[in-house]
Scaffold this active site. Structure first.
Site, PDB file in Angstrom:
ATOM      1  N   CYS A  60      -8.219  -5.694  -9.981  1.00 30.25           N
ATOM      2  CA  CYS A  60      -7.821  -4.607 -10.875  1.00 30.25           C
ATOM      3  C   CYS A  60      -7.433  -3.413  -9.998  1.00 30.25           C
ATOM      4  CB  CYS A  60      -8.998  -4.278 -11.789  1.00 30.25           C
ATOM      5  SG  CYS A  60      -8.613  -3.109 -13.083  1.00 30.25           S
ATOM      6  N   CYS A  97      -5.179   0.835   6.460  1.00 26.35           N
ATOM      7  CA  CYS A  97      -5.422   2.286   6.471  1.00 26.35           C
ATOM      8  C   CYS A  97      -6.716   2.688   5.771  1.00 26.35           C
ATOM      9  CB  CYS A  97      -4.246   3.036   5.857  1.00 26.35           C
ATOM     10  SG  CYS A  97      -4.086   2.828   4.063  1.00 26.35           S
ATOM     11  N   CYS A 104       0.422   3.170   3.592  1.00 25.88           N
ATOM     12  CA  CYS A 104       0.850   2.658   4.902  1.00 25.88           C
ATOM     13  C   CYS A 104       1.866   1.519   4.835  1.00 25.88           C
ATOM     14  CB  CYS A 104      -0.364   2.225   5.717  1.00 25.88           C
ATOM     15  SG  CYS A 104      -1.162   0.727   5.081  1.00 25.88           S
ATOM     16  N   CYS A 116       0.858  -1.186   0.000  1.00 28.77           N
ATOM     17  CA  CYS A 116       0.000   0.000   0.000  1.00 28.77           C
ATOM     18  C   CYS A 116       0.894   1.237   0.000  1.00 28.77           C
ATOM     19  CB  CYS A 116      -0.903  -0.010   1.233  1.00 28.77           C
ATOM     20  SG  CYS A 116      -1.903   1.476   1.415  1.00 28.77           S
ATOM     21  N   CYS A 168      -7.252  -1.098   1.424  1.00 24.56           N
ATOM     22  CA  CYS A 168      -6.246  -1.597   2.352  1.00 24.56           C
ATOM     23  C   CYS A 168      -6.908  -1.823   3.705  1.00 24.56           C
ATOM     24  CB  CYS A 168      -5.107  -0.587   2.464  1.00 24.56           C
ATOM     25  SG  CYS A 168      -3.874  -1.035   3.704  1.00 24.56           S
TER      26      CYS A 168
END
Length: 161
Positions: free
Chosen positions: A148, A127, A79, A76, A124
């Site tokens: 995707c 976060c 984070c 991510c 995510c």
């Protein structure tokens, strides 16, 4: 009169929305990492903020990660949580990095109806940053899923060969 009463009963029954249909959660999902919008804007690029915090979508074929074939893990961008492994990446031809599975427990799901029909949104789990969407048109030889993902939502961390 009987027909009118039957008609009114029919209309009433089929036009009523139950509480379940109107259910809107007043509880906001909480995440291990939370920041103010100002803190996110300071940390992320404008493109990353647009995608991760405003659920935007980058232009197809614009991410260098779309054609990245190196070994590693995609994290991510907000984070640094590991989200996808390179061995699960495939070229979907759609213009966005695509994976047939996520790292279990690190990606959470929701419903997106912004464009007039329902899609499964991915974010995510640490976060809450928007990543992209998952579809059921991936490789049948594996999971059948196509995650995707916006390249600007990811950071690639290479592993040694």
């Amino acid at each position: 009169m009987k027909k009118v009463l039957s008609f009114i009963t029919f209309i009433t029954l089929f036009n009523c929305n139950s509480a379940a249909q109107k259910k809107e959660s007043s509880e906001k999902e909480t995440f291990a990492i939370t920041k103010t919008e100002a803190e996110w804007k300071e940390q992320l690029t404008a493109e990353q903020y647009y995608i991760l915090r405003e659920a935007g979508t980058e232009r197809p074929f614009s991410s260098p990660l779309n054609k990245n074939y190196k070994k590693g893990v995609y994290h991510c961008a907000a984070c640094n949580t590991p989200l996808f492994k390179s061995e699960h990446k495939f070229d979907s031809g759609t213009g966005w990095p695509s994976f047939d599975r996520e790292i279990e427990g690190n990606v959470a799901y929701g419903t997106d109806t912004k464009i007039g029909y329902t899609r499964d949104e991915e974010h995510c789990a640490t976060c809450g940053g928007h990543l992209g969407h998952v579809f059921n048109d991936g490789p049948r030889a594996t999971t059948g899923k196509r995650h995707c993902i916006n390249g600007d939502a990811l950071i690639f961390v290479a592993t040694e060969e």
